[in-house]
Scaffold this motif. Structure first.
Motif, PDB file in Angstrom:
ATOM      1  N   THR A  93     -25.582  -0.765   7.890  1.00  0.00           N
ATOM      2  CA  THR A  93     -24.477  -0.624   8.835  1.00  0.00           C
ATOM      3  C   THR A  93     -23.741  -1.946   8.940  1.00  0.00           C
ATOM      4  N   ASN A  94     -22.441  -1.830   9.121  1.00  0.00           N
ATOM      5  CA  ASN A  94     -21.626  -3.034   9.215  1.00  0.00           C
ATOM      6  C   ASN A  94     -20.420  -2.716  10.085  1.00  0.00           C
ATOM      7  N   TYR A  95     -19.811  -3.733  10.642  1.00  0.00           N
ATOM      8  CA  TYR A  95     -18.550  -3.547  11.353  1.00  0.00           C
ATOM      9  C   TYR A  95     -17.581  -4.607  10.866  1.00  0.00           C
ATOM     10  N   GLY A  96     -16.301  -4.254  10.875  1.00  0.00           N
ATOM     11  CA  GLY A  96     -15.292  -5.168  10.365  1.00  0.00           C
ATOM     12  C   GLY A  96     -14.323  -4.434   9.468  1.00  0.00           C
ATOM     13  N   PHE A  97     -13.690  -5.167   8.591  1.00  0.00           N
ATOM     14  CA  PHE A  97     -12.717  -4.570   7.689  1.00  0.00           C
ATOM     15  C   PHE A  97     -13.442  -3.791   6.595  1.00  0.00           C
ATOM     16  N   PHE A  98     -12.985  -2.582   6.336  1.00  0.00           N
ATOM     17  CA  PHE A  98     -13.691  -1.656   5.464  1.00  0.00           C
ATOM     18  C   PHE A  98     -13.866  -2.211   4.050  1.00  0.00           C
ATOM     19  N   GLY A 117     -17.032  10.630  -0.607  1.00  0.00           N
ATOM     20  CA  GLY A 117     -16.411  11.943  -0.554  1.00  0.00           C
ATOM     21  C   GLY A 117     -14.911  11.838  -0.346  1.00  0.00           C
ATOM     22  N   ALA A 118     -14.232  12.964  -0.559  1.00  0.00           N
ATOM     23  CA  ALA A 118     -12.797  13.053  -0.331  1.00  0.00           C
ATOM     24  C   ALA A 118     -12.489  14.430   0.230  1.00  0.00           C
ATOM     25  N   GLN A 119     -11.404  14.525   0.966  1.00  0.00           N
ATOM     26  CA  GLN A 119     -11.060  15.778   1.620  1.00  0.00           C
ATOM     27  C   GLN A 119     -10.652  16.864   0.631  1.00  0.00           C
ATOM     28  N   GLY A 120      -9.882  16.497  -0.402  1.00  0.00           N
ATOM     29  CA  GLY A 120      -9.388  17.507  -1.340  1.00  0.00           C
ATOM     30  C   GLY A 120      -8.026  17.144  -1.866  1.00  0.00           C
ATOM     31  N   ALA A 121      -7.314  18.106  -2.404  1.00  0.00           N
ATOM     32  CA  ALA A 121      -6.065  17.859  -3.114  1.00  0.00           C
ATOM     33  C   ALA A 121      -5.028  17.177  -2.238  1.00  0.00           C
ATOM     34  N   SER A 122      -4.840  17.650  -1.018  1.00  0.00           N
ATOM     35  CA  SER A 122      -3.788  17.099  -0.178  1.00  0.00           C
ATOM     36  C   SER A 122      -4.026  15.633   0.143  1.00  0.00           C
ATOM     37  N   VAL A 123      -5.294  15.229   0.205  1.00  0.00           N
ATOM     38  CA  VAL A 123      -5.612  13.836   0.465  1.00  0.00           C
ATOM     39  C   VAL A 123      -5.480  13.003  -0.798  1.00  0.00           C
ATOM     40  N   VAL A 129      -1.305   5.410  -0.211  1.00  0.00           N
ATOM     41  CA  VAL A 129      -0.702   4.916   1.019  1.00  0.00           C
ATOM     42  C   VAL A 129      -1.726   4.460   2.041  1.00  0.00           C
ATOM     43  N   GLY A 130      -2.974   4.318   1.662  1.00  0.00           N
ATOM     44  CA  GLY A 130      -3.877   3.605   2.533  1.00  0.00           C
ATOM     45  C   GLY A 130      -5.146   4.259   3.007  1.00  0.00           C
ATOM     46  N   SER A 131      -5.619   5.301   2.390  1.00  0.00           N
ATOM     47  CA  SER A 131      -6.903   5.861   2.813  1.00  0.00           C
ATOM     48  C   SER A 131      -8.039   4.953   2.358  1.00  0.00           C
ATOM     49  N   ASN A 132      -9.215   5.132   2.977  1.00  0.00           N
ATOM     50  CA  ASN A 132     -10.372   4.348   2.563  1.00  0.00           C
ATOM     51  C   ASN A 132     -10.714   4.575   1.106  1.00  0.00           C
ATOM     52  N   THR A 133     -10.629   5.833   0.646  1.00  0.00           N
ATOM     53  CA  THR A 133     -10.939   6.133  -0.755  1.00  0.00           C
ATOM     54  C   THR A 133      -9.985   5.408  -1.674  1.00  0.00           C
ATOM     55  N   GLY A 134      -8.694   5.467  -1.347  1.00  0.00           N
ATOM     56  CA  GLY A 134      -7.707   4.771  -2.171  1.00  0.00           C
ATOM     57  C   GLY A 134      -7.914   3.281  -2.199  1.00  0.00           C
ATOM     58  N   ASP A 135      -8.291   2.708  -1.046  1.00  0.00           N
ATOM     59  CA  ASP A 135      -8.546   1.266  -0.993  1.00  0.00           C
ATOM     60  C   ASP A 135      -9.733   0.882  -1.869  1.00  0.00           C
ATOM     61  N   VAL A 136     -10.783   1.692  -1.846  1.00  0.00           N
ATOM     62  CA  VAL A 136     -11.966   1.378  -2.642  1.00  0.00           C
ATOM     63  C   VAL A 136     -11.647   1.401  -4.129  1.00  0.00           C
ATOM     64  N   ILE A 137     -10.993   2.466  -4.600  1.00  0.00           N
ATOM     65  CA  ILE A 137     -10.797   2.594  -6.046  1.00  0.00           C
ATOM     66  C   ILE A 137      -9.729   1.657  -6.593  1.00  0.00           C
ATOM     67  N   GLN A 258      -0.117   8.070 -11.940  1.00  0.00           N
ATOM     68  CA  GLN A 258       0.560   9.339 -12.188  1.00  0.00           C
ATOM     69  C   GLN A 258      -0.368  10.521 -11.945  1.00  0.00           C
ATOM     70  N   ILE A 259      -1.667  10.307 -12.139  1.00  0.00           N
ATOM     71  CA  ILE A 259      -2.628  11.400 -11.999  1.00  0.00           C
ATOM     72  C   ILE A 259      -3.024  11.588 -10.545  1.00  0.00           C
ATOM     73  N   LEU A 260      -3.410  10.495  -9.860  1.00  0.00           N
ATOM     74  CA  LEU A 260      -3.910  10.618  -8.494  1.00  0.00           C
ATOM     75  C   LEU A 260      -2.841  10.413  -7.435  1.00  0.00           C
ATOM     76  N   PHE A 261      -1.844   9.580  -7.738  1.00  0.00           N
ATOM     77  CA  PHE A 261      -0.962   9.121  -6.676  1.00  0.00           C
ATOM     78  C   PHE A 261       0.464   9.621  -6.803  1.00  0.00           C
ATOM     79  N   HIS A 262       0.723  10.576  -7.647  1.00  0.00           N
ATOM     80  CA  HIS A 262       2.089  11.039  -7.874  1.00  0.00           C
ATOM     81  C   HIS A 262       2.651  11.625  -6.587  1.00  0.00           C
ATOM     82  N   SER A 263       3.742  11.018  -6.092  1.00  0.00           N
ATOM     83  CA  SER A 263       4.257  11.401  -4.773  1.00  0.00           C
ATOM     84  C   SER A 263       4.936  12.763  -4.768  1.00  0.00           C
ATOM     85  N   LYS A 264       5.303  13.294  -5.928  1.00  0.00           N
ATOM     86  CA  LYS A 264       6.024  14.557  -5.970  1.00  0.00           C
ATOM     87  C   LYS A 264       5.160  15.719  -6.445  1.00  0.00           C
ATOM     88  N   THR A 265       3.859  15.472  -6.568  1.00  0.00           N
ATOM     89  CA  THR A 265       2.970  16.540  -6.996  1.00  0.00           C
ATOM     90  C   THR A 265       2.918  17.620  -5.915  1.00  0.00           C
TER      91      THR A 265
END
Length: 282
Positions: A93-98, A117-123, A129-137, A258-265
């Protein structure tokens, strides 16, 4: 022994990702480090409601409850999942910036792979634009296995590896794919979208030859899709086959976006059930 860092927010999506990861490495000796990062303390610190100097308050309000919930995960593993003598589990366990917290544990525990984990396609299409998953990868230099919420482990018979052959991959980066091929008798489908094979430039052909040399002796094939957008091309490809995993190299970020972050998908349903293995250079 592989060291796996599993990131949890205590949701059912996280639990599903943990189950998937345990099955993924069923035949391997692994240490699973289950980490929860609580960044609510930052808000208190900013508002001067709970200064960081009050360690007892932090322990009472954040650390102790988190440790209790992590112990409940261990009990659930013991209660609901098949006991695997190859696996050991530890809680963190830790606290602070992810991102900083994740980087810290990756370094200290010599982590080989992150699972989350990830929520699914919409996420997925909003990662950039800043989710924890996006920040990690994008910000943590450690290979990451992303498990969509509806994914269930059913073996690893076929892996899709999208690439534009624009860059040369280090052997160490592709090694995780080779390990999967060895341990699961899997087939590798190397997918290129945008040009036919005979239209590749000199550098692309050289990089393609290096990939062929690396996977020599294993079951791999090349596939070329033309006149289509990258994300829709991959969607059509994996939906027409029994693909179990999509592997990509984070170094090739322009193609990767283009695969994960395409804004017009508008429709990327193939993301819903198929995990992503995002490979990083060490």
């Amino acid at each position: 022994m592989k060291n796996i860092l599993f990131l949890t927010d205590f949701s059912e999506n996280s639990w599903n990702a943990l189950k998937y990861g345990i099955s993924f490495f069923a035949e391997r000796n692994c240490s699973f480090y289950i980490l929860h990062v609580n960044n609510n303390i930052l808000d208190f610190q900013k508002d001067n409601i709970l200064p960081l100097s009050k360690q007892n308050d932090i322990e009472e309000l954040y650390t102790r409850p988190t440790k209790k919930r992590l112990k409940e995960i261990l009990k659930r593993i013991s209660r609901e999942l098949f006991h695997n003598k190859n696996h050991k589990f530890y809680t963190l366990t830790n606290y602070g910036f992810f991102v900083e917290s994740v980087r810290k544990h990756v370094l200290e525990k010599k982590i080989d792979l992150i699972i989350m984990g990830a929520q699914g396609a919409s996420v997925l299409k909003e990662y950039i634009v800043g989710s924890n998953t996006g920040d990690v990868i994008t910000k943590v230099k450690c290979s990451t296995l992303i498990i969509p919420k509806n994914a269930t482990y059913s073996g690893l018979k076929e892996i899709a590896f999208p690439t534009d052959f624009a860059i040369s991959y280090e052997i160490s980066v592709l090694q995780p794919i080779l390990d999967i091929l060895k341990n699961n008798n899997s087939s590798l489908r190397i997918l290129h979208i945008g040009q036919k094979e005979e239209q590749l430039n000199t550098d692309q052909k050289t990089h393609k030859d290096l990939i062929s040399d690396f996977f020599y002796g294993f079951n791999y094939t090349y596939h070329y899709l033309t006149n289509t957008k990258v994300e829709k091309g991959i969607q059509c490809f994996v939906e027409s086959r029994n693909t179990n995993l999509i592997a990509m190299v984070a170094k090739n970020l322009n193609y990767f976006q283009q695969i994960l972050f395409h804004s017009k998908t508008e429709h990327i349903s193939y993301h819903t059930n198929i995990p992503f293995l995002v490979l990083h250079e060490e």
